[in-house]
Design an enzyme around this catalytic site. Structure first.
Site, short mmCIF file in Angstrom:
data_model
loop_
_atom_site.label_atom_id
_atom_site.label_comp_id
_atom_site.label_asym_id
_atom_site.label_seq_id
_atom_site.Cartn_x
_atom_site.Cartn_y
_atom_site.Cartn_z
N GLU A 295 3.51 2.03 15.57
CA GLU A 295 4.35 1.69 14.24
C GLU A 295 3.48 1.60 13.07
OE1 GLU A 295 7.31 1.93 13.16
OE2 GLU A 295 7.65 0.61 11.68
N TYR B 249 0.83 -1.12 -0.06
CA TYR B 249 -0.04 0.10 -0.11
C TYR B 249 0.94 1.28 -0.01
CZ TYR B 249 -3.57 3.44 1.81
OH TYR B 249 -4.21 4.65 1.84
N TYR C 279 -6.48 10.17 11.36
CA TYR C 279 -6.01 10.46 12.58
C TYR C 279 -6.48 11.87 13.16
CZ TYR C 279 -2.70 7.03 11.78
OH TYR C 279 -2.06 5.45 11.64
N GLU D 275 5.36 21.97 15.00
CA GLU D 275 6.58 21.87 15.83
C GLU D 275 7.84 21.99 14.83
OE1 GLU D 275 6.85 19.25 18.93
OE2 GLU D 275 5.02 19.65 19.62
C1 LIG Z 1 -6.49 4.60 7.92
C2 LIG Z 1 -7.23 3.26 8.22
C3 LIG Z 1 -6.49 2.41 9.18
C4 LIG Z 1 -8.53 3.69 8.76
O1 LIG Z 1 -9.07 2.56 9.23
P1 LIG Z 1 -10.79 2.48 8.92
O2 LIG Z 1 -11.14 1.11 9.70
O3 LIG Z 1 -10.81 2.39 7.35
O4 LIG Z 1 -11.40 3.66 9.81
P2 LIG Z 1 -12.74 3.68 10.65
O5 LIG Z 1 -13.84 3.06 10.08
O6 LIG Z 1 -12.52 3.01 11.87
O7 LIG Z 1 -12.91 5.13 10.61
C5 LIG Z 1 -13.03 5.67 11.81
C6 LIG Z 1 -13.34 7.36 11.82
O8 LIG Z 1 -12.45 7.89 10.76
C7 LIG Z 1 -13.24 8.50 9.52
N1 LIG Z 1 -12.42 8.11 8.37
C8 LIG Z 1 -12.04 7.11 8.15
N2 LIG Z 1 -11.43 6.84 6.83
C9 LIG Z 1 -11.46 8.26 6.58
C10 LIG Z 1 -11.08 9.14 5.34
N3 LIG Z 1 -10.51 8.59 4.33
N4 LIG Z 1 -11.33 10.43 5.37
C11 LIG Z 1 -11.95 10.89 6.40
N5 LIG Z 1 -12.31 10.24 7.51
C12 LIG Z 1 -12.17 9.02 7.59
C13 LIG Z 1 -14.76 7.47 9.64
O9 LIG Z 1 -15.75 8.18 8.89
C14 LIG Z 1 -14.85 7.34 10.98
O10 LIG Z 1 -15.24 8.66 11.74
P3 LIG Z 1 -16.51 8.50 12.81
O11 LIG Z 1 -16.07 7.75 13.92
O12 LIG Z 1 -16.67 9.74 13.21
O13 LIG Z 1 -17.58 7.80 12.15
C15 LIG Z 1 -7.37 2.10 7.06
O14 LIG Z 1 -8.08 3.08 6.03
C16 LIG Z 1 -6.15 1.77 6.40
O15 LIG Z 1 -5.77 0.62 6.72
N6 LIG Z 1 -5.67 2.30 5.31
C17 LIG Z 1 -4.38 1.87 4.68
C18 LIG Z 1 -2.96 1.62 5.43
C19 LIG Z 1 -2.91 3.12 6.09
O16 LIG Z 1 -3.01 4.20 5.28
N7 LIG Z 1 -2.67 3.22 7.42
C20 LIG Z 1 -1.93 3.91 8.29
C21 LIG Z 1 -0.95 4.51 7.79
S1 LIG Z 1 0.36 5.25 8.82
#
Ligand SMILES: CC(C)(COP(=O)(O)OP(=O)(O)OC[C@H]1O[C@@H](n2cnc3c(N)ncnc32)[C@H](O)[C@@H]1OP(=O)(O)O)[C@@H](O)C(=O)NCCC(=O)NCCS
Length: 172
Positions: free
Chosen positions: A90, A26, A138, A150
């Site tokens: 991490e 990814y 986040y 910062e």
């Molecule tokens: C980033 C990631 C971990 C989020 O996990 P997820 O299970 O899809 O997110 P969730 O369903 O728990 O969403 C939680 C909240 O964030 C919001 N959210 C999720 N994705 C979002 C996006 N792309 N943009 C804006 N808000 C978002 C949801 O609406 C939700 O908000 P709410 O609680 O107010 O309803 C997942 O998309 C992922 O694995 N992405 C690829 C790998 C990655 O980027 N990892 C992090 C790198 S450091």
């Protein structure tokens, strides 16, 4: 659906390794991964573990013997001289077809729970400049982007630089 969240065990290292390969892909960093399941096992489940990991799984259904992994959060504890104990996240990853279902947020909540129970004062993590989706995710959880506030620069010494430095320290 109710997902299952649990601490990973040494038996999960093969599964964890395949999820690590997925997140590396990814991030377009698949060629950067040099560890394997044996390393994960030794580093996470020996006498002095270097990391901890929470796995998210689909619950075991009738007829299916094994739970399917749908995400993970890999973290370790550190120390901040200003605030004391801290946790460093991490990796956070949710398998693509399960994103947007609250699993990422629940994984973050589980790490927060463990961190607070261990007396940590904050959680640090990094995300790539182009990963707007992760940044938004986040920020919605209440994170601050310290790169901007910062003006922090991420720095690292690679293996060669580390070896040179260690060697230099030994020379008179
Ligand atoms: C980033 C990631 C971990 C989020 O996990 P997820 O299970 O899809 O997110 P969730 O369903 O728990 O969403 C939680 C909240 O964030 C919001 N959210 C999720 N994705 C979002 C996006 N792309 N943009 C804006 N808000 C978002 C949801 O609406 C939700 O908000 P709410 O609680 O107010 O309803 C997942 O998309 C992922 O694995 N992405 C690829 C790998 C990655 O980027 N990892 C992090 C790198 S450091």
């Amino acid at each position: 659906m109710a997902y299952v969240f649990r601490q990973a065990t040494s038996d999960d290292c093969e599964v964890l390794m395949s999820l690590i390969q997925e997140i590396a892909t990814y991030h377009h960093l698949q060629d950067d991964v040099t560890i394997n399941a044996q390393v994960l096992k030794a580093d996470g489940f020996g006498e002095d573990p270097f990391y901890k990991c929470i796995l998210a799984e689909l619950p075991v259904e009738n007829g299916c013997k094994k739970a399917s992994p749908v995400g993970y959060a890999l973290y370790f504890f550190g120390y901040n001289v200003n605030h004391g104990r801290m946790v460093y996240l991490e990796n956070l990853y949710v398998v693509s077809e399960f994103r947007g279902k609250g699993i990422g947020k629940q994984l973050m909540a589980k790490v927060a729970e463990v961190a607070l129970a261990a007396g940590c004062m904050d959680m640090k993590f990094m995300t790539m400049e182009w990963n707007r989706r992760a940044k938004e995710f986040y920020l919605r959880l209440g994170a601050h982007d310290t790169t901007e506030s910062e003006q922090l620069h991420c720095m690292e010494l690679g293996t060669d630089a580390l070896r040179r430095l260690a060697q230099d320290g030994k020379e008179p």
